[in-house]
Structures are given as structure tokens and as C-alpha cells.
Design a protein around this motif. Structure first.
Motif, PDB file in Angstrom:
ATOM      1  N   HIS A 146      37.886  41.157  39.939  1.00 34.90           N
ATOM      2  CA  HIS A 146      37.547  39.777  39.586  1.00 34.90           C
ATOM      3  C   HIS A 146      38.241  38.801  40.531  1.00 34.90           C
ATOM      4  O   HIS A 146      37.627  37.815  40.964  1.00 34.90           O
ATOM      5  N   LEU A 147      39.498  39.050  40.856  1.00 36.62           N
ATOM      6  CA  LEU A 147      40.196  38.175  41.800  1.00 36.62           C
ATOM      7  C   LEU A 147      39.579  38.267  43.192  1.00 36.62           C
ATOM      8  O   LEU A 147      39.503  37.267  43.914  1.00 36.62           O
ATOM      9  N   LEU A 148      39.140  39.459  43.575  1.00 33.42           N
ATOM     10  CA  LEU A 148      38.443  39.608  44.850  1.00 33.42           C
ATOM     11  C   LEU A 148      37.152  38.780  44.856  1.00 33.42           C
ATOM     12  O   LEU A 148      36.803  38.149  45.871  1.00 33.42           O
ATOM     13  N   ASP A 149      36.439  38.765  43.702  1.00 30.67           N
ATOM     14  CA  ASP A 149      35.215  37.962  43.602  1.00 30.67           C
ATOM     15  C   ASP A 149      35.529  36.477  43.754  1.00 30.67           C
ATOM     16  O   ASP A 149      34.666  35.702  44.210  1.00 30.67           O
ATOM     17  N   HIS A 150      36.724  36.064  43.368  1.00 31.32           N
ATOM     18  CA  HIS A 150      37.136  34.665  43.542  1.00 31.32           C
ATOM     19  C   HIS A 150      37.532  34.371  44.983  1.00 31.32           C
ATOM     20  O   HIS A 150      37.867  33.220  45.294  1.00 31.32           O
TER      21      HIS A 150
END
Length: 866
Positions: A128-132
């Protein structure tokens, strides 16, 4: 220990060994296990193995309780991480019970190990942080526990899958799992120049401390830094920004452990090794998301179904506190879940198709179903978004009716979500009030004994039982039931019952629970500080919402230990007072009959300044008079009647002579006993005593009694020793006098003749030449330096007013003793000394001859110096 068979009724008692029995982690594990066992018709006994009243949650190195506490009371055992020492855990097969572990390290024990899906939850958080858009993602945590290490490894492997290597400076190790450790990690992160743009925290409490420190430093979150925690505790929902987190569903972990244990009890095959319970990523603002949503991974969306319905289904699974547990419970839970979904979707569908509004009954049912599922703090926001989305999807034909129905449903959902919060607020208020009353009852000290358990709260309490340890050795001590509390009075027959610790709590308490009841039996150590009194068993509910593991029962047990300490202290003081009063009364009763003779005896003994004693040979006892005890510095009651009261205090160098003299008296010696010896007094010093005694024979002519007196002659003996010492030493300097020195010098000359090859001595003569005006001060300084320079075996003497001689013994042994002596003596430039040295005494015939030669050497030295 023999394997225990299932009971005839099919109901089992499951034992849970846990470090503590409350809080969001341990409490949730136990609550989930309790619900799963309860819905399957079984009982649970949860035993806290760490002391009550721990200092700021810093657990000791090893548990207080040693298995087999409660072993005989249970059919199977669940061991929560670190609840049992590893050496005992490795020998768990000896317990004779099926065992399931929760988040425990791998041991030699072959058993299922249940853990939350640490890896899956962290993978979802990292992705999820990578998607951000974050590529520099750090990790903060303490890898001392298995769960944390799994989370860290999942963090590294997920980054590696994306071609990102986690750098060493991205890892921030914390001292523990609490807030302060997170703040410390944030301080190191900032000091290192903030090397990452986002952080995965191993626990929510670490994350909360990390977030607070970043905000205090002036960072704007999540713009400047994104954070995701792990645990889904309520405190995270109260932060600004609210904490995104992984919900490990600890209640489901406990439920799964019960499923596996029950399967083993049924004889089913259960694989050893790791069994995982699914985790859920809960997204709030701290990760960079604009609002509150929840994801459950990659569950597919059914073809042709509204997306909002799918979101509601996900919320039914993840947005509430109710767990998904064993088979019997799962069926009922699925039915409740389906009813809750229908209570939302059906009214909206009816409004869209027929324009009908929801009935008051259906709205009330929806509020009840929502409240029963114990929603999380963010669930209401998620429900509003999902219901509004569903409205938009269904509003094509009758938008007004659908909007009205949606508003009514949202009001019902709001009531359902707020009702548990209001109930919890009321629960906390009642708990505080009950705790105040309980504290006052336990600490007041003038009511019933705390052992009676009358201090327990009057409302909402279950049956309770207090057992105190009997004996001191943990390996074999028993436990005695001293207090019970129940509404029926059936447990009162247990008072006074003693049993091994393995049989506590008693079956009458655990089996008295009503099937299907939400309560379980909690067993807590009654400890505080260095006190360990026993165990408190009480039927109650586990608090799973507290961030800390300090639940009310833990507090009760610790405060009970304090009250028992206080009671023991008061009882000791009362006993001492009663003993003093009884002693005083006995003294008053005896005083009237023996006062006259005692006074005459005391006066006579005092006048003689001695202490009389009377030894009854046949009985082996000795009467020591008060004066005898006073001479040695003891009170009257401090000395008993044993001969050892005297003989054990005799100086070791005098003990043999005294024993021989007493033996001679008892052997028929005709002369009275008279001997000087030293005796140790109450202060630890030795004093010289003169002992005189006579032997009294019985009718058969055998020694029957030895009667004597002890006289303190310390001052006279010291004077005698002092005179003897002064006869051989110079009174001013303490050095040996001239005759003794000449005697030693002569003896040394004779030894050199016998051992000419390996033994020799040196003679040094010193004379004060120039006085500074303070003769005594100069002599004291010379004597002080002489004592510093002398070795063992050397002798120094004052021959005349300002003349000193030194005999250096065995000068060939080591070094150059003459040079060392002169270096020390002549180191004071203000003292002018003449020195004469005879480096050998072998060629002189006697002491006078050697002393004359030394005097000549001294004169020559003075002549050369001029």
C-alpha cells in the motif's frame, strides 16, 4: 503424567497459560479462545503466569508461576508466548495434556503453533505504501519476539520483490513494544537525517510514539512521513492523523488455537507446526489515504453484484470486533452476518423497487444487530460511505425513496455503532466506582479480613476463590483455600481444603459455570513487590479494549497482596503486644513470691560484681543469673539455659583449657575450679573473665551440680598485659627496648654461624644529629618511617634518647633491604640523620661487638659528611 481422557459429558475444560490476562493482545487472545470454547459447550481457565502489579509492564526474565499450576483442572492447554519457561515448555509432554502454542518460539515440543498472519499483514501494508509512491520505507520494532521477527522479514522480502533493498539505516530497533521506545526510535530517525519517507511500525504502540515524536519535531503527517502500525488498538483511532494499521484479529488467533486443541481432544489428526489466522489492513489518514476505508486483501467481487454490497460484506468481516471462530460458532456468526447485510440491503432494494420505507421494527433490528457486532471506532464512517454508494447504485428509479431509506438506515447504524461506545463508557464509570470502593475496603484495615473476599464488588461479580500457599518450597508446596464468594453458598464447603497447586482452581468453581455463559475462570497470582501469597480464581469477562495489559483483576490481585501484607503486619504487632502483656502479667505474678529472695540475691551478686551460674549436670541445663547475662551485655530473655550459651562464646584459644578444667571437676577433682578465659559479649568484643566454681555431689557421690561465679577482670588483665608489654618495649615509641634488641641481635649472630652460606643479617644505626626544636616530633617522624620500612622478621629499637638501631633479617632473600630502608628513612630532607651500616654480622662474636662496630661506622659517616 498419564494422558487424561475426555469426561463423560463431552464437556472439556481448556487451560490457557498467559503472561497476563487482559489488554488488546493477551485479553483478545483469551476472549477469542473463550468464545470459541463457550460456543462449543466447553469451559476455559486462564492462568496469569507473571506477577500481578508489574512495574510499568516490564516483564521479568521468567514467569513467577511454575507449571503444574491448574494442570489437574484442565483437559488441554494453550500456551501464549513467553508464559512458560522454555526448559519447562520443552518437557510439556510430561504434563499429559494436548498442547497448542500461540506465537511461541520453536521448541523441541511437537505441537501446533498458532500465529497471526504477520507476513500477510505487513506485505499488504508495504504494498500500500508502494502504491502511494514511497520507495524508501523503514521499519521500527523490537525483534525479540517471533511475531515481530516475522513482520520484519516480510517487510524486507516485500521490498525485495519490487527490486528495493532495505538499507541498514532504514531499520530502527526499539527497546520494547511500547510508546516510549517508538519515540526513542523517532529521535534516532531524525538525528540520522530522516532517511525514509514512510515507516512500518511493528506494533501500534511503537507507531503512536513514533508519530508523536515526528509531530513534535515539526513534521506534517502524512505529507512529510507516512506511518502504518500493527495491532489495531483503539488508541490509534484517536490520533491526529489517525493511525493506519494491520488488524491481526487476535481473537481469531485464540479461536483457531481452541479449534486445534478441541480437534486433538477428539482424537483428530492436527499437523504440528505453524497455523495462521488471517490479518486485515485498516487504512486511515496516517498512510496518506484521504479517508477511512478498509481492505481485506484480494477477495474477488462477484459478477453482477453492486460494489457497495461487496464493501458491506467486507465490513461485516473486518469492521467489527466479533470474531470468526470454530465450526459451531461460525454457523451462528454467518447467520448473524447475513441478517445484518439483509437488514441494510433489503430496505434499500425495496425503496428502489416499490418506494417503501423501512419499518421501525427493521430499523430497530438493524441497530441491535450492529451493536451486537461491536463495531470498531472507524466502522461508522465506512458504513456511511458504503450505504451512500449503494444509494447511488439503486437510485435510478426512485431516488427520493432510496435517499430517505438510506438516511433512516444510517440513523439506525449510527445508533448501533454508538450504543457499544456508550455501554463501554458506562462500564468504565462503574469500574472506577467499584474500584474505589474495593480500594477503600482493602486498605481500610479495620473491617473483615481480606481473605473472606467480602471486598469484591457487589455488582457484576462472579464466583471467586482465594488459595494461599502452604510451605515455602515451590516444588512441593500446597495451596489452602481460605476464602470463597458465590451467590449460592455452595463453595463455602471448600474453606480449609488443602490440595496441590495442580488442582487449583477447584472443580466446584470451574464446573459451576453456566454453559454458554460469557464468563471464564481467571487465575491470578496474589503478588506485589517481594510478596507471593497464593492464587485468586474468579469468574469474569476479559477486557480486550485496554491498550495496557493492566486489567482490573490484575489490580485486584496486587492490591489483595498489599492488604494481606498489612494484615500480617498488624497481626504480628498484636501478637507482640499480647506477648508483652502476658510477660508483664507473669512478672507481676511471680514478683510477689520471690521478690524478697531475689532482691537479696541480686544485691549480693551486685556487691560482689560477679555473675553466678548453676549447672545441673543430670538435666544438662544451666541457670545464668541476671548479673551473669548483664556482664556479657545481654538482656535476661536473650540467654537460654543451654551450656552452649556460655561455652560457644568462649575465645577459641581458651576453649580447650576451659573444657578440660570443667571435665576435671566433673571427673572428681578435689580442688575448686579457677581459670581465666575470654568470653565474647553482645557487642562482639572479648572480655577477660575469672571463673571460680565448686562441684556438688549427690547421695551416690557423683557430680550433680557445678556452681560458680564469673567475674569481669578485663581492666586488671589489660593492665597486666600492658605492664608485661612495657617491660619489653620503649613506652614512648613502642619499639623494642635495648635488652630485647640485644637479645635478638645475639640470636641472629648465632644463626649466621650455623647457616653461614645461606643466611646473614645487616645492622643499621641511626642518630638524630640536628634537631628542629621539636624533639618529640622528630622522633615520632623517625619511628613512623622506620615502621614503613620494616619487613616481617626485622626488628627496630630505641637505644638512647635520639639513637635507633635496626636489625634487617635474612638480607640475602630478596632485593637490597639496606638500600630500601635507607631510602625510606632518609626521604625527609628536614630531618638530619647520621647512619652507620654493618652490611653483615657474620664476623662478630656477640651483640655488643656488633653494636660497637656499627657505632664506629656511624662516627666515620659523620666525619665524612663534615
Amino acid at each position: 503424567m498419564r494422558q487424561r481422557s475426555a469426561n463423560a459429558g463431552g464437556r472439556h475444560t481448556i487451560g490457557i497459560l498467559s503472561p497476563v490476562v487482559g489488554g488488546f493482545y493477551f485479553g483478545a487472545l483469551i476472549a477469542g479462545a473463550s468464545r470459541a470454547a463457550r460456543d462449543a459447550g466447553h469451559r476455559v481457565v486462564a492462568v496469569q503466569t507473571y506477577p500481578s502489579g508489574l512495574d510499568r509492564e516490564r516483564y521479568p526474565d521468567e514467569p513467577l508461576l511454575e507449571v503444574p499450576v491448574a494442570l489437574d483442572a484442565v483437559d488441554g492447554i494453550i500456551v501464549v508466548v513467553k508464559a512458560v519457561r522454555h526448559d519447562r515448555l520443552a518437557a510439556a509432554q510430561e504434563w499429559g495434556r494436548p498442547v497448542v502454542l500461540i506465537s511461541e518460539e520453536q521448541t523441541e515440543l511437537q505441537a501446533p503453533v498458532v500465529v497471526p498472519d504477520n507476513a500477510g499483514g505487513v506485505r499488504a501494508a508495504v504494498r500500500h505504501l508502494l502504491d502511494h509512491g514511497h520507495t524508501r520505507i523503514g521499519f521500527a520494532g523490537s525483534p525479540s519476539q517471533r511475531d515481530i521477527r516475522e513482520r520484519y522479514e516480510a517487510y524486507r522480502s516485500t521490498l525485495a520483490e519490487q527490486g528495493i533493498e532495505a538499507r541498514p539505516e532504514w531499520f530502527h530497533e526499539t527497546a520494547d513494544n511500547h510508546e516510549q521506545a517508538g519515540e526513542d526510535a523517532a529521535a534516532r530517525f531524525l538525528a540520522a537525517g530522516a532517511p525514509t519517507t514512510a515507516t512500518i511500525a511493528a506494533t501500534d504502540r511503537n507507531a503512536i510514539g513514533f508519530l508523536r515524536a515526528l509531530r513534535s519535531s515539526g513534521l506534517v503527517l502524512p505529507r512529510d512521513h507516512a506511518v502504518i502500525g500493527f495491532d489495531h488498538i483503539e488508541s490509534g483511532a484517536r490520533l491526529m492523523p489517525r493511525l493506519s494499521t494491520v488488524d491481526p484479529h487476535y481473537d481469531r488467533v485464540g479461536s483457531l488455537a481452541v479449534e486445534l486443541l478441541l480437534a486433538r481432544l477428539r482424537g483428530a489428526s492436527v499437523a504440528d507446526g505453524v497455523h495462521r489466522a488471517a490479518a486485515t489492513l485498516v487504512l486511515r489518514e496516517s498512510c496518506g489515504c484521504p479517508g477511512s476505508t478498509a481492505t481485506v486483501g484480494d477477495s474477488p467481487v462477484a459478477s453482477g453484484r453492486p460494489a457497495a454490497v461487496t464493501l458491506l460484506e467486507r465490513l461485516a468481516d473486518t469492521g467489527f470486533g466479533a470474531p470468526s471462530v470454530g465450526t459451531a460458532h461460525r454457523t451462528g456468526d454467518d447467520e448473524d452476518r447475513a441478517n445484518w447485510l439483509r437488514a441494510i440491503v433489503d430496505p434499500l432494494t425495496a425503496a428502489a423497487e416499490r418506494g417503501t420505507a423501512p419499518t421501525a421494527r427493521s430499523l430497530g433490528l438493524l441497530a441491535d444487530l450492529t451493536a451486537a457486532r461491536r463495531p470498531h471506532p472507524e466502522t461508522l464512517e465506512q458504513l456511511i460511505a458504503a450505504v451512500r454508494d449503494l444509494e447511488r447504485e439503486l437510485a435510478a428509479t426512485r431516488p427520493a425513496a432510496v435517499s430517505h431509506a438510506g438516511t433512516e438506515l444510517l440513523l439506525a447504524l449510527t445508533k448501533g455503532c454508538t450504543r457499544p461506545m456508550l455501554a463501554r463508557s458506562g462500564y468504565l464509570e462503574r469500574t472506577i466506582a467499584d474500584q474505589y470502593e474495593l480500594d477503600m475496603d482493602l486498605l481500610r484495615g479495620n473491617g473483615p479480613s481480606p481473605r473472606t473476599l467480602t471486598w469484591l464488588p457487589r455488582s457484576g461479580r462472579g464466583a471467586a476463590c482465594l488459595g494461599l500457599w502452604v510451605g515455602h518450597s515451590p516444588g512441593d508446596r500446597e495451596i489452602e483455600i481460605v476464602g470463597v464468594d458465590d451467590n449460592s453458598g455452595a463453595l463455602s464447603r471448600l474453606i480449609g481444603l488443602r490440595s496441590p497447586a495442580s488442582q487449583f482452581p477447584p472443580a466446584a468453581l470451574t464446573r459451576g459455570a453456566t454453559p454458554g455463559s460469557s464468563r471464564l475462570t481467571l487465575v491470578l497470582p496474589v503478588t506485589f513487590g517481594g510478596s507471593d501469597w497464593g492464587l485468586l480464581a474468579i469468574d469474569g469477562n476479559v477486557d480486550t479494549r485496554a491498550t495496557s495489559g493492566r486489567d482490573k483483576y490484575n489490580h485486584w490481585a496486587a492490591l489483595l497482596a498489599v492488604a494481606l501484607d498489612h494484615e500480617r503486619l498488624l497481626a504480628s504487632l498484636r501478637d507482640q503486644r499480647q506477648a508483652l502483656e502476658e510477660a508483664a502479667e507473669r512478672e507481676r505474678a511471680l514478683a510477689g513470691t520471690i521478690r524478697a529472695s531475689e532482691e537479696r540475691y541480686a544485691l549480693a551478686s551486685l556487691a560482689a560484681q560477679d555473675g553466678t551460674w548453676d549447672w545441673d549436670v543430670s538435666a544438662g541445663t544451666v541457670y545464668y543469673s541476671p548479673r551473669w547475662k548483664q556482664i556479657l551485655g545481654y538482656a535476661d530473655q536473650a540467654i537460654g539455659t543451654s551450656p552452649s550459651e556460655w561455652l560457644d562464646r568462649v575465645h577459641p584459644d581458651d576453649h580447650q583449657d576451659l573444657s578440660a578444667s570443667i571435665a576435671a571437676q566433673l571427673g572428681g577433682a578435689r580442688t575448686p575450679l579457677e581459670i581465666e578465659h575470654r568470653v565474647r559479649t553482645a557487642s562482639g568484643d572479648y572480655r577477660w573473665m575469672l571463673c571460680r566454681a565448686v562441684t556438688i555431689l549427690d547421695d551416690a557421690g557423683c557430680p550433680a551440680r557445678l556452681v560458680g561465679a564469673l567475674f569481669d577482670m578485663t581492666e586488671r588483665k589489660e593492665q597486666e598485659l600492658s605492664l608485661r608489654e612495657n617491660a619489653l618495649r620503649d613506652p614512648e615509641t613502642g619499639l623494642v627496648n635495648r635488652p630485647l634488641f640485644l637479645d635478638r641481635l645475639g640470636a641472629a649472630i648465632k644463626r649466621t654461624r650455623r647457616r653461614a652460606r645461606d643466611y646473614d643479617c645487616a645492622l643499621v644505626l641511626l642518630r638524630v644529629v640536628d634537631r628542629s626544636g621539636d624533639d618529640a616530633g622528630v622522633r615520632r617522624e623517625v619511628v613512623r618511617r622506620l615502621r614503613l620500612a620494616l619487613r616481617d622478621g626485622d626488628s627496630a629499637a630505641r637505644l638512647r634518647q635520639d639513637e635507633f638501631a635496626v636489625l634487617l633479617d635474612d638480607i640475602g632473600a630478596t632485593g637490597d633491604p639496606v638500600r630500601e630502608l635507607l631510602a625510606t628513612i632518609l626521604s625527609d630532607p628536614e630531618t638530619d640523620l647520621a647512619v652507620g651500616v654493618l652490611p653483615t654480622i657474620q664476623r662478630y662474636k656477640d651483640a655488643d661487638d656488633a653494636l660497637r662496630a656499627a657505632d664506629i661506622a656511624l662516627l666515620r659517616s659523620q666525619t665524612r659528611s663534615r
